[in-house]
Motif scaffolding. Structure first.
Motif, PDB file in Angstrom:
ATOM      1  N   LYS A 204       0.895  -1.206  -0.110  1.00  0.00           N
ATOM      2  CA  LYS A 204      -0.061   0.063  -0.099  1.00  0.00           C
ATOM      3  C   LYS A 204       0.806   1.120  -0.057  1.00  0.00           C
ATOM      4  CE  LYS A 204      -2.565  -1.462   3.566  1.00  0.00           C
ATOM      5  NZ  LYS A 204      -3.454  -1.443   4.817  1.00  0.00           N
ATOM      6  N   ASP A 205       1.813   1.233   0.711  1.00  0.00           N
ATOM      7  CA  ASP A 205       2.783   2.320   0.846  1.00  0.00           C
ATOM      8  C   ASP A 205       3.669   2.629  -0.438  1.00  0.00           C
ATOM      9  OD1 ASP A 205       4.351   4.336   2.509  1.00  0.00           O
ATOM     10  OD2 ASP A 205       5.968   3.224   1.585  1.00  0.00           O
ATOM     11  N   TYR A 206       3.885   1.398  -1.311  1.00  0.00           N
ATOM     12  CA  TYR A 206       4.519   1.588  -2.395  1.00  0.00           C
ATOM     13  C   TYR A 206       3.631   2.219  -3.670  1.00  0.00           C
ATOM     14  CZ  TYR A 206       7.301   0.327  -6.644  1.00  0.00           C
ATOM     15  OH  TYR A 206       7.841   0.224  -7.853  1.00  0.00           O
ATOM     16  N   VAL A 207       2.435   1.535  -3.578  1.00  0.00           N
ATOM     17  CA  VAL A 207       1.539   2.104  -4.596  1.00  0.00           C
ATOM     18  C   VAL A 207       0.940   3.758  -4.160  1.00  0.00           C
ATOM     19  CG1 VAL A 207      -0.901   1.912  -5.458  1.00  0.00           C
ATOM     20  CG2 VAL A 207       0.637  -0.120  -4.809  1.00  0.00           C
ATOM     21  N   ALA A 208       1.183   4.076  -3.023  1.00  0.00           N
ATOM     22  CA  ALA A 208       0.584   5.411  -2.767  1.00  0.00           C
ATOM     23  C   ALA A 208       1.922   6.297  -3.316  1.00  0.00           C
ATOM     24  CB  ALA A 208       0.410   5.627  -1.126  1.00  0.00           C
ATOM     25  N   GLN A 209       3.214   5.868  -3.033  1.00  0.00           N
ATOM     26  CA  GLN A 209       4.223   6.850  -3.407  1.00  0.00           C
ATOM     27  C   GLN A 209       4.366   6.770  -4.994  1.00  0.00           C
ATOM     28  OE1 GLN A 209       8.078   5.799  -1.611  1.00  0.00           O
ATOM     29  NE2 GLN A 209       7.369   5.583   0.385  1.00  0.00           N
ATOM     30  N   ARG A 210       4.104   5.702  -5.691  1.00  0.00           N
ATOM     31  CA  ARG A 210       3.971   5.657  -7.076  1.00  0.00           C
ATOM     32  C   ARG A 210       3.005   6.626  -7.623  1.00  0.00           C
ATOM     33  NH1 ARG A 210       3.031   0.105  -9.507  1.00  0.00           N
ATOM     34  NH2 ARG A 210       1.100   0.391  -8.621  1.00  0.00           N
ATOM     35  N   ASP A 211       1.784   6.229  -7.137  1.00  0.00           N
ATOM     36  CA  ASP A 211       0.870   7.285  -7.385  1.00  0.00           C
ATOM     37  C   ASP A 211       1.011   9.061  -7.350  1.00  0.00           C
ATOM     38  OD1 ASP A 211      -0.453   4.891  -8.458  1.00  0.00           O
ATOM     39  OD2 ASP A 211      -2.016   4.891  -6.530  1.00  0.00           O
TER      40      ASP A 211
ATOM     41  N   LYS B 284       3.850  10.254  -7.109  1.00  0.00           N
ATOM     42  CA  LYS B 284       4.867  10.729  -8.578  1.00  0.00           C
ATOM     43  C   LYS B 284       4.404  10.899  -9.765  1.00  0.00           C
ATOM     44  CE  LYS B 284       9.015   8.269  -6.183  1.00  0.00           C
ATOM     45  NZ  LYS B 284      10.119   7.381  -6.324  1.00  0.00           N
ATOM     46  N   LEU B 285       3.387   9.825 -10.194  1.00  0.00           N
ATOM     47  CA  LEU B 285       2.739   9.864 -11.203  1.00  0.00           C
ATOM     48  C   LEU B 285       2.040  11.204 -11.565  1.00  0.00           C
ATOM     49  CD1 LEU B 285       1.422   6.388 -12.029  1.00  0.00           C
ATOM     50  CD2 LEU B 285       3.392   7.453 -13.312  1.00  0.00           C
ATOM     51  N   LYS B 286       1.365  11.721 -10.250  1.00  0.00           N
ATOM     52  CA  LYS B 286       0.399  12.815 -10.374  1.00  0.00           C
ATOM     53  C   LYS B 286       1.281  14.103 -10.400  1.00  0.00           C
ATOM     54  CE  LYS B 286      -3.428  11.256  -7.592  1.00  0.00           C
ATOM     55  NZ  LYS B 286      -4.120  11.474  -6.514  1.00  0.00           N
ATOM     56  N   LYS B 287       2.636  14.197  -9.752  1.00  0.00           N
ATOM     57  CA  LYS B 287       3.516  15.185  -9.940  1.00  0.00           C
ATOM     58  C   LYS B 287       4.055  15.291 -11.392  1.00  0.00           C
ATOM     59  CE  LYS B 287       5.257  15.493  -5.208  1.00  0.00           C
ATOM     60  NZ  LYS B 287       6.597  15.357  -4.242  1.00  0.00           N
ATOM     61  N   ARG B 288       4.386  14.098 -11.953  1.00  0.00           N
ATOM     62  CA  ARG B 288       4.629  14.239 -13.466  1.00  0.00           C
ATOM     63  C   ARG B 288       3.875  14.526 -14.413  1.00  0.00           C
ATOM     64  NH1 ARG B 288       7.399   8.667 -14.814  1.00  0.00           N
ATOM     65  NH2 ARG B 288       8.172   9.235 -12.736  1.00  0.00           N
ATOM     66  N   GLU B 289       2.465  14.345 -14.284  1.00  0.00           N
ATOM     67  CA  GLU B 289       1.299  15.077 -15.160  1.00  0.00           C
ATOM     68  C   GLU B 289       1.201  16.243 -14.795  1.00  0.00           C
ATOM     69  OE1 GLU B 289      -1.905  12.401 -14.007  1.00  0.00           O
ATOM     70  OE2 GLU B 289      -1.262  10.432 -15.024  1.00  0.00           O
ATOM     71  N   SER B 290       1.268  16.779 -13.392  1.00  0.00           N
ATOM     72  CA  SER B 290       1.001  18.080 -13.263  1.00  0.00           C
ATOM     73  C   SER B 290       2.277  18.996 -14.116  1.00  0.00           C
ATOM     74  CB  SER B 290       1.230  18.498 -11.903  1.00  0.00           C
ATOM     75  OG  SER B 290       2.052  17.974 -11.161  1.00  0.00           O
ATOM     76  N   PHE B 291       3.542  18.190 -13.966  1.00  0.00           N
ATOM     77  CA  PHE B 291       4.608  18.972 -14.636  1.00  0.00           C
ATOM     78  C   PHE B 291       4.319  19.268 -16.025  1.00  0.00           C
ATOM     79  CE2 PHE B 291       8.645  18.625 -16.603  1.00  0.00           C
ATOM     80  CZ  PHE B 291       9.322  19.811 -15.952  1.00  0.00           C
ATOM     81  N   HIS B 292       4.049  17.981 -16.615  1.00  0.00           N
ATOM     82  CA  HIS B 292       3.975  18.317 -18.133  1.00  0.00           C
ATOM     83  C   HIS B 292       2.621  19.283 -18.510  1.00  0.00           C
ATOM     84  CE1 HIS B 292       6.883  15.214 -19.127  1.00  0.00           C
ATOM     85  NE2 HIS B 292       6.117  14.283 -18.325  1.00  0.00           N
ATOM     86  N   LYS B 293       1.744  19.347 -17.753  1.00  0.00           N
ATOM     87  CA  LYS B 293       0.493  20.253 -18.044  1.00  0.00           C
ATOM     88  C   LYS B 293       1.035  21.597 -17.767  1.00  0.00           C
ATOM     89  CE  LYS B 293      -3.246  17.094 -16.615  1.00  0.00           C
ATOM     90  NZ  LYS B 293      -4.213  16.742 -15.687  1.00  0.00           N
ATOM     91  N   THR B 294       1.930  21.815 -17.002  1.00  0.00           N
ATOM     92  CA  THR B 294       2.317  23.190 -16.796  1.00  0.00           C
ATOM     93  C   THR B 294       3.538  23.522 -18.024  1.00  0.00           C
ATOM     94  OG1 THR B 294       3.870  22.347 -15.295  1.00  0.00           O
ATOM     95  CG2 THR B 294       1.978  23.418 -14.504  1.00  0.00           C
TER      96      THR B 294
END
Length: 498
Positions: A479-486, A488-498
């Protein structure tokens, strides 16, 4: 030639030649001549008379004599100089003879030596008087004791006659502006890595660095560091049981282990049963989630084909045939177990999924049964070792396959990981020739991984089997690993959007 037969000229020439190198004047006095014609005595240029019975001769010329402008002093002159220095030093020493004093000490007569001081009372009568010494003791006691005092014995700066190692330690927990500047530690070579960690914590506390460290050294580990202090995460942390002398690194980094911590909030686990396809469990952060969001999670996880004209709904597990309001929140359901049904059908109807890749109940149970595979384990420098990978619902075993041609340098040791310590299993590369590479991520002191290569179909089966096991166990590590992975993915998506 007449001049060379003149004795007086020769004596004068020899005498004048010695004058330049003899500062005692003795050569001028002893050079003389023994002549039958001057038997009554010969008056030298110096005005002295010499007897014909007293033969004169010069100093013996020794091979170690110095010639030139600066002549070495004789041993006698050096001894005389030392004696003069000793006499001068002795003149400064005063000898006092000890005599017993038969007189008894009279406290009344010598009372002025220990006069009693008058203490001025405080202006506030309720305030007790505190001495300066008591204030210093209280202030030092408030600093607290160093909890790592037992590791001070491994300090090489305080050890004499033992082999030591000097290591620069980068501190990853200090403020960013202080991280490029390492703390130099000298440790005895016989200490272990765990002792070195304790010594670092002891010196860190002695130097009153901030922020304060946790008192348990087990939460810290040492990693290889670059010259600028960057932690090399490609290599695992140093084994705490190994001696310091085994490693030749001069720069290390003290890192706090990223241990998954269980939240104080109670876990909310929603179970959704799928007819003929087993069930799924979801961890929900809040009861305010809508039932429509839960339905979408199930359809996405199961990759269920939603054909035109079809729709799906959820029913409470204890109330078959009664669809729930998808716009209502989970908090109003009074249950956490539901069943997925297709509209205008019953729970007994078969629900199609995308090309059979999702697990059903029978497949989930089969995934927990032990099965072994022969794969190649890929090491850091791209070498491979043939191993037997055994997977069950309880553990994962890695055993090396005996090989006569295998080198001892990269021989894999047998290792076993509990299923709850496995974080993920993912395909990472598909190669030509029907080969694939998958990665098994596990948690030790931090997240680490092993890469394996094998036939593509076998790799897919292994990944599918492991994901079924991880999905059903829902361990804290997973659960901790999946939470960290998700995250990171959200940060990456927000970075590409900006």
């Amino acid at each position: 030639m007449a001049m060379m037969d003149n004795k007086e000229f020769l004596i004068s020439h020899i005498r004048n030649s010695f004058i330049t190198s003899d500062d005692t004047g003795m050569c001028e006095m002893i050079i003389d001549v023994d002549d039958q014609e001057h038997r009554g005595g010969f008056a030298s240029d110096s005005g002295l008379e010499s007897s014909d019975n007293e033969l004169s001769h010069s100093y013996d010329i020794l091979p170690d004599m110095d010639y030139g402008a600066h002549r070495r002093r004789s041993n006698t002159a050096q001894r005389l100089e030392r004696m003069k220095k000793e006499k001068r030093n002795q003149s400064k020493v005063k000898n006092i003879s000890w005599k017993d004093n038969n007189l008894k000490y009279n406290a009344e007569e010598k009372g002025h030596l220990f006069e009693k001081k008058v203490v001025i009372p405080s202006e506030q009568p309720d305030t007790p008087l505190i001495s300066r010494l008591s204030e210093q003791l209280d202030s030092s006691a408030s600093l607290g004791e160093n909890p790592f005092l037992e590791f001070a014995k491994f300090d090489g700066k305080a050890s004499v006659g033992v082999s030591t190692k000097k290591i620069d330690i980068f501190l990853t927990m200090v403020p960013p502006e202080d991280r490029p500047y390492p703390m130099t530690v000298v440790v005895i070579a016989t200490a272990k890595i765990q002792d070195l960690i304790g010594l670092i914590c002891w010196q860190y506390t002695i130097e009153m660095r901030e922020p304060p460290l946790q008192e348990n050294i087990d939460v810290y580990c040492l990693h290889i560091a670059e010259d600028d202090g960057e932690v090399d995460t490609d290599f695992p942390s140093l084994d705490s049981k190994e001696p310091v002398s085994k490693f030749g690194f001069t720069k290390l980094a003290l890192v706090q282990k990223d241990v998954p911590t269980s939240s104080n909030k109670p876990s909310i686990i929603v179970t959704v049963n799928v007819p003929h396809r087993g069930f799924n469990k979801f961890q929900i952060d809040s009861l305010n989630i809508s039932m429509r969001d839960i339905l979408e999670k199930v359809l996405k996880r199961r990759k269920i084909k939603v054909r035109p004209g079809q729709s799906y709904n959820l029913e409470k597990q204890v109330e078959p045939g009664l669809p729930v309001d998808l716009d209502a929140n989970l908090s109003s359901m009074d249950t956490l177990e539901f069943c997925l049904v297709r509209e205008h059908s019953s729970r007994g109807d078969y629900i199609e999924v995308d090309d059979g890749k999702t697990s059903n109940l029978a497949e989930s149970l089969t995934s927990h049964q032990y099965k072994s595979y022969i794969v190649n384990m890929i090491h850091k420098i791209r070498t491979k070792t043939e191993v037997q990978l055994g997977i069950s619902g309880e553990k994962v075993e890695i055993d090396p396959v005996a090989s006569k041609s295998g080198t001892k340098l990269f021989r894999q040791k047998p290792v076993t990981y509990e299923a709850d310590s496995i974080a993920s299993c993912d395909m990472i590369e598909e190669k030509d020739g029907g080969k694939s590479v998958f990665r098994l991520t596990y948690f030790g002191h931090d997240y680490k991984h092993h890469d394996f290569e094998g036939d593509s179909e076998m790799c897919k089966e292994i990944v599918h089997k492991m994901n079924n096991i991880l999905e059903l166990r829902l361990s804290p590590v997973r659960k901790d690993y999946v939470a960290q992975r998700d995250k990171k993915l959200k940060k990456r998506e927000s970075f590409h959007k900006t």
